[in-house]
Each structure stands twice: as C-alpha cells, then as structure tokens.
Design an enzyme around this catalytic site. Structure first.
Site, PDB file in Angstrom:
ATOM      1  CB  SER A   1     -44.020  -4.855  47.346  1.00  0.00           C
ATOM      2  OG  SER A   1     -42.940  -4.683  48.239  1.00  0.00           O
TER       3      SER A   1
ATOM      4  CG  HIS B   1     -46.958  -7.057  49.437  1.00  0.00           C
ATOM      5  ND1 HIS B   1     -47.588  -8.244  49.753  1.00  0.00           N
ATOM      6  CD2 HIS B   1     -45.627  -7.312  49.553  1.00  0.00           C
ATOM      7  CE1 HIS B   1     -46.687  -9.175  50.028  1.00  0.00           C
ATOM      8  NE2 HIS B   1     -45.482  -8.632  49.929  1.00  0.00           N
TER       9      HIS B   1
ATOM     10  CG  ASP C   1     -42.433  -7.000  51.185  1.00  0.00           C
ATOM     11  OD1 ASP C   1     -42.930  -8.146  51.269  1.00  0.00           O
ATOM     12  OD2 ASP C   1     -42.411  -6.343  50.135  1.00  0.00           O
TER      13      ASP C   1
ATOM     14  CG  MET D   1     -38.000  -7.926  55.094  1.00  0.00           C
ATOM     15  SD  MET D   1     -36.833  -7.814  53.737  1.00  0.00           S
ATOM     16  CE  MET D   1     -37.955  -7.783  52.337  1.00  0.00           C
TER      17      MET D   1
ATOM     18  CG  HIS E   1     -44.622 -11.060  52.774  1.00  0.00           C
ATOM     19  ND1 HIS E   1     -43.867 -11.016  51.617  1.00  0.00           N
ATOM     20  CD2 HIS E   1     -44.352 -12.269  53.347  1.00  0.00           C
ATOM     21  CE1 HIS E   1     -43.184 -12.139  51.495  1.00  0.00           C
ATOM     22  NE2 HIS E   1     -43.447 -12.911  52.533  1.00  0.00           N
TER      23      HIS E   1
ATOM     24  CG  MET F   1     -40.555 -12.121  54.407  1.00  0.00           C
ATOM     25  SD  MET F   1     -40.012 -11.171  52.985  1.00  0.00           S
ATOM     26  CE  MET F   1     -41.054  -9.737  53.183  1.00  0.00           C
TER      27      MET F   1
ATOM     28  CG  MET G   1     -41.937 -16.259  49.135  1.00  0.00           C
ATOM     29  SD  MET G   1     -42.373 -14.516  49.086  1.00  0.00           S
ATOM     30  CE  MET G   1     -40.894 -13.748  48.419  1.00  0.00           C
TER      31      MET G   1
ATOM     32  CG  ASP H   1     -43.816 -11.080  47.195  1.00  0.00           C
ATOM     33  OD1 ASP H   1     -43.267 -10.273  46.429  1.00  0.00           O
ATOM     34  OD2 ASP H   1     -43.808 -10.973  48.444  1.00  0.00           O
TER      35      ASP H   1
HETATM   36  C1  DX5 Z   1     -39.242  -9.851  48.637  1.00  0.00           C
HETATM   37  C2  DX5 Z   1     -40.551  -9.197  48.982  1.00  0.00           C
HETATM   38  C3  DX5 Z   1     -41.276  -8.676  47.804  1.00  0.00           C
HETATM   39  C4  DX5 Z   1     -40.557  -7.609  47.022  1.00  0.00           C
HETATM   40  C5  DX5 Z   1     -40.920  -7.820  45.589  1.00  0.00           C
HETATM   41  O1  DX5 Z   1     -38.753 -10.518  49.747  1.00  0.00           O
HETATM   42  O2  DX5 Z   1     -41.402 -10.101  49.648  1.00  0.00           O
HETATM   43  O3  DX5 Z   1     -42.593  -8.257  48.151  1.00  0.00           O
HETATM   44  O4  DX5 Z   1     -40.878  -6.300  47.369  1.00  0.00           O
HETATM   45  O5  DX5 Z   1     -40.176  -6.938  44.811  1.00  0.00           O
HETATM   46  P1  DX5 Z   1     -40.007  -7.131  43.247  1.00  0.00           P
HETATM   47  O6  DX5 Z   1     -41.364  -7.008  42.632  1.00  0.00           O
HETATM   48  O7  DX5 Z   1     -39.082  -6.020  42.874  1.00  0.00           O
HETATM   49  O8  DX5 Z   1     -39.395  -8.496  43.032  1.00  0.00           O
HETATM   50 ZN    ZN Z   2     -43.555  -9.537  49.940  1.00  0.00          ZN
END
Ligand code: DX5
Ligand code: ZN
Length: 215
Positions: free
Chosen positions: A7, A32, A34, A36, A65, A67, A136, A174
């Site tokens: 990620s 990956h 993320d 947000m 992903h 969010m 998650m 994740d």
């Molecule tokens: C959190 C994200 C993850 C995050 C994981 O909301 O969806 O993908 O980057 O990071 P680590 O591996 O540091 O927990």
């Molecule tokens: Zn993620």
C-alpha cells in the site's frame, strides 16, 4: 510464495514513481491504492488523476481500495484511470449489488471490504458476484496501526464461507500486517496481504518486498 499488495499510503509521495518501481523489482503482485475522502474515513489521500499518472510507470495491476462515501458516483472515473480491482466498503454504498455490477460491467474485478466490526452476513446475497473480499484488520483511515487480534477468527470464518460458496474469490487482508505476523494471517486463510508501513517504512524497499514474498 505469499501474494502481496504493498500500500503506497506509507510511501514518500515526492518520489511515488520510484517507490512503485522498487516494489515491482521486489516482486509485488499488485499496487494497493488507498483512496480516502475525509468523510467515510478521517483522512484524505488522492483520486483518479494520480492513479492515471502512475498507470504509465508500472505494469503491476492496480488494486484500488475506495474508502469513500457513495463510491457509486466515482466508479467509472476510477475504472478509466486504470484500476484493475475496485473494492468498495459494504457500509459506504446504499445499493451494494448495483455498485458491484457497475464495477464488473466496466470490465474490472469487484471487491467488498468489511470493517473490523462489520459482520460477515453482509456477504450473504452478494458473494456469488464478488472477485475479492477485503477483511480490514484495523479501522480504515491510517497506515501504521496495530492488527486487531479478533480478526484472526473472522479470517478463518471468511475462508470457510469462500471455500463453500465461491472458491475463486481472493481473500485479502489489510492493516497491521508485518513480517512477524504475516505467516499467521496466511495460515488463517488469507490469499493476498496488503502491507503498508512494513514495506515503505524501510530504507531498502526492494529487499523488504522480497522478504514478504519469501514467506
Ligand atoms: C488503512 C489502509 C491500509 C494501510 C495499511 O486504512 O486501508 O491499506 O495502508 O497500512 P499498514 O500496513 O501500515 O497497516
Ligand atoms: Zn487499504
């Protein structure tokens, strides 16, 4: 060999292209991404323009992903930006079935993500349509959090459901995955590990990626 999706949330965004090249060299299976929106989760990251730009510098498939609230409004944009898998949160979309169908109609793989406290029964009438389930193991929003131990049982249960109802689904996990708990997560039935801080937080990203691949 473990399948991993580093990620980039924990990457240095001033050299995002270079860092993606490093995970590619280390043998990563996906990137990956993320996304947000500051509403669904208390953090903001990036959207389709960044994805479109990094699409040019790597051949790795993009595991996106989302969010974000009401992801259905943006599915087409994320698909056109170069996503290969688009995952939405079950809680964020009013008509989950419709959103999943839209992702698939655009030729992309469709995933559903479940927060730590979201029960598995949200999968009941949608599992036949899914390509990926994302469990998650932290509350979404930030990298570098600790893995929630209760998720181990949830993973084992999800594995059983997948094996029974749709064995082609990729079971992704994740949050809080480190070199020292990754094997346990795989043993609980995960197919694909998302790893953020334990790859991008290291000086040597290439060799850290390789270490995860060797599990
Ligand atoms: C959190 C994200 C993850 C995050 C994981 O909301 O969806 O993908 O980057 O990071 P680590 O591996 O540091 O927990
Ligand atoms: Zn993620």
């Amino acid at each position: 060999m473990a399948k991993i999706a580093p990620s980039v949330l924990s990457a240095d965004f001033s050299k995002l292209g270079e860092e993606i090249k490093k995970i590619e060299e280390g043998g990563a299976d996906y990137v990956h991404l993320d996304v947000m929106d500051g509403h669904y989760v208390p953090n903001i990251t990036f959207g389709p323009p960044i994805i479109r730009d990094i699409r040019k510098i790597t051949k790795l498939p993009f595991d996106v992903h989302l969010m974000i609230d009401k992801p259905e409004k943006f599915i087409r944009e994320f698909a056109e930006a170069g996503s290969d898998i688009i995952t939405v949160h079950a809680e964020a979309t009013t008509h989950l079935h419709r959103t999943i169908q839209e992702i698939k109609s655009l030729g992309k793989k469709a995933g559903v993500s479940l927060n730590p406290a979201t029960p598995l029964d949200v999968l009941d009438y949608i599992i036949e349509d899914l390509d990926l389930i994302l469990i998650m193991s932290v509350n979404p929003g930030f990298g570098g959090q600790s893995f929630i131990p209760a998720i181990m049982d949830k993973l084992r249960e999800t594995r059983e459901i997948i094996d029974k109802k749709n064995p082609d689904i990729i079971l992704q996990v994740d949050g809080g995955i480190k070199l020292d708990n990754a094997k346990e997560v795989l043993d609980a039935g995960a197919d694909l590990l998302v790893v953020g801080s334990d790859i991008f937080g290291h000086e040597d990203i290439v060799s850290r990626t390789k270490k995860f691949k060797e599990i």
